[in-house]
Motif scaffolding. Structure first.
Motif, PDB file in Angstrom:
ATOM      1  N   VAL A 274       0.839  -1.197   0.000  1.00  0.00           N
ATOM      2  CA  VAL A 274       0.000   0.000   0.000  1.00  0.00           C
ATOM      3  C   VAL A 274       0.877   1.251   0.000  1.00  0.00           C
ATOM      4  N   HIS A 275       1.890   1.257   0.830  1.00  0.00           N
ATOM      5  CA  HIS A 275       2.799   2.416   0.876  1.00  0.00           C
ATOM      6  C   HIS A 275       3.526   2.593  -0.453  1.00  0.00           C
ATOM      7  N   GLN A 276       3.840   1.483  -1.119  1.00  0.00           N
ATOM      8  CA  GLN A 276       4.508   1.555  -2.426  1.00  0.00           C
ATOM      9  C   GLN A 276       3.592   2.214  -3.459  1.00  0.00           C
ATOM     10  N   VAL A 277       2.303   1.909  -3.425  1.00  0.00           N
ATOM     11  CA  VAL A 277       1.360   2.558  -4.348  1.00  0.00           C
ATOM     12  C   VAL A 277       1.408   4.073  -4.153  1.00  0.00           C
ATOM     13  N   LEU A 278       1.390   4.514  -2.903  1.00  0.00           N
ATOM     14  CA  LEU A 278       1.442   5.949  -2.622  1.00  0.00           C
ATOM     15  C   LEU A 278       2.772   6.563  -3.069  1.00  0.00           C
ATOM     16  N   GLU A 279       3.862   5.854  -2.860  1.00  0.00           N
ATOM     17  CA  GLU A 279       5.180   6.353  -3.305  1.00  0.00           C
ATOM     18  C   GLU A 279       5.204   6.490  -4.828  1.00  0.00           C
ATOM     19  N   GLU A 280       4.665   5.494  -5.529  1.00  0.00           N
ATOM     20  CA  GLU A 280       4.612   5.567  -6.992  1.00  0.00           C
ATOM     21  C   GLU A 280       3.725   6.717  -7.443  1.00  0.00           C
ATOM     22  N   GLN A 281       2.623   6.937  -6.742  1.00  0.00           N
ATOM     23  CA  GLN A 281       1.764   8.067  -7.087  1.00  0.00           C
ATOM     24  C   GLN A 281       2.516   9.388  -6.921  1.00  0.00           C
ATOM     25  N   ALA A 282       3.250   9.535  -5.831  1.00  0.00           N
ATOM     26  CA  ALA A 282       4.012  10.775  -5.605  1.00  0.00           C
ATOM     27  C   ALA A 282       5.031  10.993  -6.716  1.00  0.00           C
ATOM     28  N   GLN A 283       5.680   9.927  -7.138  1.00  0.00           N
ATOM     29  CA  GLN A 283       6.668  10.042  -8.221  1.00  0.00           C
ATOM     30  C   GLN A 283       6.002  10.440  -9.526  1.00  0.00           C
ATOM     31  N   CYS A 284       4.863   9.814  -9.845  1.00  0.00           N
ATOM     32  CA  CYS A 284       4.142  10.147 -11.083  1.00  0.00           C
ATOM     33  C   CYS A 284       3.700  11.608 -11.068  1.00  0.00           C
ATOM     34  N   TRP A 285       3.111  12.025  -9.955  1.00  0.00           N
ATOM     35  CA  TRP A 285       2.638  13.404  -9.828  1.00  0.00           C
ATOM     36  C   TRP A 285       3.799  14.377 -10.018  1.00  0.00           C
ATOM     37  N   SER A 286       4.892  14.092  -9.352  1.00  0.00           N
ATOM     38  CA  SER A 286       6.046  14.995  -9.388  1.00  0.00           C
ATOM     39  C   SER A 286       6.666  15.082 -10.780  1.00  0.00           C
ATOM     40  N   ARG A 287       6.414  14.100 -11.628  1.00  0.00           N
ATOM     41  CA  ARG A 287       6.846  14.143 -13.039  1.00  0.00           C
ATOM     42  C   ARG A 287       5.819  14.851 -13.923  1.00  0.00           C
ATOM     43  N   GLY A 288       4.668  15.199 -13.341  1.00  0.00           N
ATOM     44  CA  GLY A 288       3.619  15.851 -14.113  1.00  0.00           C
ATOM     45  C   GLY A 288       2.747  14.882 -14.884  1.00  0.00           C
ATOM     46  N   ASP A 289       2.715  13.611 -14.482  1.00  0.00           N
ATOM     47  CA  ASP A 289       2.007  12.564 -15.210  1.00  0.00           C
ATOM     48  C   ASP A 289       0.751  12.135 -14.440  1.00  0.00           C
ATOM     49  N   LEU A 290      -0.362  12.813 -14.714  1.00  0.00           N
ATOM     50  CA  LEU A 290      -1.601  12.521 -13.990  1.00  0.00           C
ATOM     51  C   LEU A 290      -2.171  11.147 -14.316  1.00  0.00           C
ATOM     52  N   GLU A 291      -2.038  10.697 -15.560  1.00  0.00           N
ATOM     53  CA  GLU A 291      -2.551   9.371 -15.906  1.00  0.00           C
ATOM     54  C   GLU A 291      -1.799   8.292 -15.122  1.00  0.00           C
TER      55      GLU A 291
END
Length: 152
Positions: free
Chosen positions: A36-53
């Motif tokens: 679960v924490h990994q999903v959130l970490e991946e989301q933070a990385q995607c967001w920080s790259r500007g990749d909403l999808e």
């Protein structure tokens, strides 16, 4: 009918969050918490790259996804993505996302509640943003997905 199921699940999660003993919350397997924490970490990385999808891959791709934000309730994966695109139209508005996880509790073997703080680090012109969130994850065959998100 789908909304009733989500209200029940959200109510169950909130009831457990306020009444479950710490021992019950700590019974979640370390592996499930890590996933679960990994999903959130991946989301933070995607967001920080500007990749909403990419960011949205952490959410249940369903019309029954529930997002509760400052503008009220939103049902569905696509409407949630559309709201994010309107609210954060470019990488400057999005900034760099980080989470400070405060609590993770198992609600059942297949569901988890995560409570924390989010922070968007943005340039001085945009200004930083932060708030709190609670998300309910459910385990699916493809992994853990957020089925309900309340962010403020």
């Amino acid at each position: 009918m789908k909304r009733n199921k989500l209200y029940f699940l959200l109510g169950l999660g909130l009831a457990c969050a306020t009444s479950c003993s710490p021992k019950q919350g700590s019974r979640a397997s370390a592996n499930a918490r890590q996933e679960v924490h990994q999903v959130l970490e991946e989301q933070a990385q995607c967001w920080s790259r500007g990749d909403l999808e990419c960011y949205m891959q952490g959410y249940w791709k369903s019309d029954s996804l529930l997002f509760i934000g400052s503008r009220g309730l939103t049902y569905g994966w696509q409407p949630t993505l559309n709201n994010y695109k309107r609210g954060y139209p470019n990488t400057a508005a999005m900034g760099k996302l980080s989470f400070d996880l405060k609590e993770t509790r198992a609600l059942s073997p297949e569901t988890m509640l995560v409570v924390g703080k989010w922070h968007l680090q943005r340039d001085a012109a945009q200004g930083d943003l932060e708030g709190h969130f609670s998300v309910i994850f459910k385990r699916f065959s493809e992994g853990w997905k957020i089925i309900a998100d309340h962010s403020s």
